[in-house]
Design a protein around this motif. Structure first.
Motif, PDB file in Angstrom:
ATOM      1  N   THR A 142       3.730   3.564  -0.204  1.00 10.03           N
ATOM      2  CA  THR A 142       4.909   3.995   0.559  1.00 10.03           C
ATOM      3  C   THR A 142       5.420   2.876   1.451  1.00 10.03           C
ATOM      4  N   ILE A 143       4.517   2.201   2.153  1.00 14.32           N
ATOM      5  CA  ILE A 143       4.920   1.119   3.060  1.00 14.32           C
ATOM      6  C   ILE A 143       5.507  -0.049   2.265  1.00 14.32           C
ATOM      7  N   ILE A 144       4.899  -0.353   1.129  1.00 18.19           N
ATOM      8  CA  ILE A 144       5.429  -1.438   0.295  1.00 18.19           C
ATOM      9  C   ILE A 144       6.838  -1.094  -0.173  1.00 18.19           C
ATOM     10  N   GLY A 145       7.045   0.154  -0.583  1.00 21.00           N
ATOM     11  CA  GLY A 145       8.376   0.570  -1.018  1.00 21.00           C
ATOM     12  C   GLY A 145       9.403   0.493   0.096  1.00 21.00           C
ATOM     13  N   LEU A 146       9.006   0.908   1.302  1.00 20.04           N
ATOM     14  CA  LEU A 146       9.926   0.845   2.445  1.00 20.04           C
ATOM     15  C   LEU A 146      10.252  -0.602   2.802  1.00 20.04           C
ATOM     16  N   ARG A 147       9.242  -1.475   2.762  1.00 20.69           N
ATOM     17  CA  ARG A 147       9.488  -2.890   3.066  1.00 20.69           C
ATOM     18  C   ARG A 147      10.399  -3.523   2.012  1.00 20.69           C
ATOM     19  N   ALA A 148      10.173  -3.156   0.750  1.00 19.38           N
ATOM     20  CA  ALA A 148      11.031  -3.686  -0.310  1.00 19.38           C
ATOM     21  C   ALA A 148      12.459  -3.176  -0.162  1.00 19.38           C
ATOM     22  N   ALA A 149      12.604  -1.900   0.203  1.00 18.62           N
ATOM     23  CA  ALA A 149      13.945  -1.337   0.384  1.00 18.62           C
ATOM     24  C   ALA A 149      14.660  -1.961   1.575  1.00 18.62           C
ATOM     25  N   ALA A 150      13.886  -2.411   2.567  1.00 22.07           N
ATOM     26  CA  ALA A 150      14.479  -3.040   3.744  1.00 22.07           C
ATOM     27  C   ALA A 150      14.805  -4.509   3.522  1.00 22.07           C
ATOM     28  N   GLY A 151      14.493  -5.029   2.328  1.00 19.98           N
ATOM     29  CA  GLY A 151      14.832  -6.405   1.995  1.00 19.98           C
ATOM     30  C   GLY A 151      13.753  -7.419   2.282  1.00 19.98           C
ATOM     31  N   SER A 152      12.503  -6.972   2.369  1.00 22.10           N
ATOM     32  CA  SER A 152      11.407  -7.901   2.645  1.00 22.10           C
ATOM     33  C   SER A 152      11.175  -8.825   1.456  1.00 22.10           C
ATOM     34  N   ASN A 153      10.970 -10.111   1.724  1.00 22.82           N
ATOM     35  CA  ASN A 153      10.702 -11.084   0.660  1.00 22.82           C
ATOM     36  C   ASN A 153       9.269 -11.006   0.142  1.00 22.82           C
ATOM     37  N   ALA A 155       6.918  -7.955   0.303  1.00 25.66           N
ATOM     38  CA  ALA A 155       6.590  -6.579   0.700  1.00 25.66           C
ATOM     39  C   ALA A 155       5.110  -6.261   0.555  1.00 25.66           C
ATOM     40  N   SER A 156       4.411  -6.971  -0.328  1.00 20.43           N
ATOM     41  CA  SER A 156       3.006  -6.668  -0.584  1.00 20.43           C
ATOM     42  C   SER A 156       2.052  -7.376   0.377  1.00 20.43           C
ATOM     43  N   ASP A 157       2.569  -8.155   1.319  1.00 17.65           N
ATOM     44  CA  ASP A 157       1.688  -8.838   2.276  1.00 17.65           C
ATOM     45  C   ASP A 157       0.941  -7.863   3.173  1.00 17.65           C
ATOM     46  N   ILE A 158       1.372  -6.611   3.198  1.00 17.76           N
ATOM     47  CA  ILE A 158       0.755  -5.615   4.069  1.00 17.76           C
ATOM     48  C   ILE A 158      -0.561  -5.093   3.500  1.00 17.76           C
ATOM     49  N   ILE A 159      -0.882  -5.419   2.244  1.00 19.47           N
ATOM     50  CA  ILE A 159      -2.040  -4.817   1.573  1.00 19.47           C
ATOM     51  C   ILE A 159      -3.347  -5.153   2.291  1.00 19.47           C
ATOM     52  N   LEU A 160      -3.634  -6.438   2.507  1.00 13.20           N
ATOM     53  CA  LEU A 160      -4.909  -6.831   3.123  1.00 13.20           C
ATOM     54  C   LEU A 160      -5.030  -6.346   4.566  1.00 13.20           C
ATOM     55  N   PRO A 161      -4.030  -6.561   5.447  1.00  7.58           N
ATOM     56  CA  PRO A 161      -4.159  -6.023   6.815  1.00  7.58           C
ATOM     57  C   PRO A 161      -4.308  -4.510   6.844  1.00  7.58           C
ATOM     58  N   SER A 162      -3.574  -3.824   5.961  1.00  7.22           N
ATOM     59  CA  SER A 162      -3.679  -2.363   5.919  1.00  7.22           C
ATOM     60  C   SER A 162      -5.062  -1.927   5.457  1.00  7.22           C
ATOM     61  N   LEU A 163      -5.617  -2.611   4.462  1.00  9.25           N
ATOM     62  CA  LEU A 163      -6.950  -2.273   3.960  1.00  9.25           C
ATOM     63  C   LEU A 163      -8.005  -2.457   5.042  1.00  9.25           C
ATOM     64  N   LEU A 164      -7.970  -3.592   5.737  1.00 10.72           N
ATOM     65  CA  LEU A 164      -8.956  -3.863   6.793  1.00 10.72           C
ATOM     66  C   LEU A 164      -8.825  -2.863   7.944  1.00 10.72           C
ATOM     67  N   ALA A 165      -7.593  -2.591   8.357  1.00  9.35           N
ATOM     68  CA  ALA A 165      -7.371  -1.675   9.482  1.00  9.35           C
ATOM     69  C   ALA A 165      -7.830  -0.256   9.144  1.00  9.35           C
ATOM     70  N   THR A 166      -7.531   0.206   7.928  1.00  8.68           N
ATOM     71  CA  THR A 166      -7.906   1.571   7.566  1.00  8.68           C
ATOM     72  C   THR A 166      -9.413   1.707   7.336  1.00  8.68           C
ATOM     73  N   ILE A 167     -10.061   0.649   6.845  1.00  9.65           N
ATOM     74  CA  ILE A 167     -11.524   0.707   6.703  1.00  9.65           C
ATOM     75  C   ILE A 167     -12.180   0.855   8.068  1.00  9.65           C
ATOM     76  N   ILE A 168     -11.734   0.039   9.026  1.00  7.81           N
ATOM     77  CA  ILE A 168     -12.308   0.101  10.375  1.00  7.81           C
ATOM     78  C   ILE A 168     -12.042   1.456  11.019  1.00  7.81           C
ATOM     79  N   SER A 169     -10.814   1.949  10.887  1.00  9.07           N
ATOM     80  CA  SER A 169     -10.471   3.231  11.514  1.00  9.07           C
ATOM     81  C   SER A 169     -11.223   4.385  10.866  1.00  9.07           C
ATOM     82  N   THR A 170     -11.398   4.351   9.546  1.00  6.37           N
ATOM     83  CA  THR A 170     -12.104   5.439   8.858  1.00  6.37           C
ATOM     84  C   THR A 170     -13.586   5.450   9.217  1.00  6.37           C
ATOM     85  N   VAL A 171     -14.223   4.288   9.196  1.00  7.56           N
ATOM     86  CA  VAL A 171     -15.644   4.212   9.546  1.00  7.56           C
ATOM     87  C   VAL A 171     -15.861   4.674  10.987  1.00  7.56           C
TER      88      VAL A 171
END
Length: 210
Positions: A142-153, A155-171
């Motif tokens: 969803t975030i990748i799609g929103l970033r792509a729709a907003a014109g991000s060059n 959009a997939s750069d959010i994958i690694l930060p999102s993965l690390l942040a959600t792992i820490i928050s879930t644990v």
């Protein structure tokens, strides 16, 4: 709360008309068109990923993921039925792929299966809500799609930060939920034993007299 937001909107609208009446309607029309564009973008994203989820169900991939996550879910959610564990696994899978909209109905089904007949949430329901809220996202579609729709060059750069942040928050969420559940069980046990204490004392006194 709705009343407060309504007052804020009315005050903002009145101030906008007073300060810049010529741009009030153009701003409102521009905001409405942006909202519609965002809504159609989200509909397209969810349509794609819901079709992927249906395809996974059709080829049996959901059952394979259920078997893959079963040891984890069975250990985390002790005492739950196989149907509840299946819905929990599908919810985890949808959140893992960033399909929050598809995960919501699965989460509701899981909650219904975990109900114990009382009006209070069980420890497993609370834990599931925590994991569902912090959910690990391997592909935040969803975030990748929103970033792509907003014109991000990129959009997939959010994958690694999102993965690390959600792992820490879930644990962190799982650890805190387990600690709170342990304290709740101790308090409940203490409350159940407290009214019996005088009876035990009377029994002890009688045994001593004998």
């Amino acid at each position: 709360m709705n009343f407060v937001f309504a007052i804020m909107i009315l005050v903002a609208l009145v101030m906008l008309i007073i300060v810049s009446p010529e741009s009030a309607f153009s701003i409102m029309i521009g905001g409405a068109s942006s909202a519609l564009k965002l809504a159609f973008t989200l509909i397209a994203i969810y349509a794609i990923w819901l079709s992927v989820l249906s395809l996974m169900e059709g080829i049996g991939l959901n059952r394979a993921m259920n078997r893959l996550f079963r040891p984890i879910t069975k250990r985390l959610f002790k005492g739950e039925s196989d149907l509840a564990l299946e819905y929990i696994t599908l919810n985890f899978s949808a959140n893992l792929l960033g399909m929050g909209g598809a995960a919501t109905p699965l989460g509701i089904k899981a909650m219904e299966c975990m109900q114990d007949g009382s009006e209070k949430a069980t420890d497993n329901m609370i834990l599931f809500m925590v994991i569902n809220s912090t959910s690990i996202q391997l592909i935040p579609a969803t975030i990748i799609g929103l970033r792509a729709a907003a014109g991000s060059n990129s959009a997939s750069d959010i994958i690694l930060p999102s993965l690390l942040a959600t792992i820490i928050s879930t644990v962190t969420g799982v650890i805190l939920a387990k600690i709170c559940a342990k304290f709740r069980r101790k308090e409940k046990k203490a409350e159940e034993q407290e009214p019996r204490a005088p009876l035990f004392r009377q029994f002890e006194r009688r045994s001593v007299k004998k």
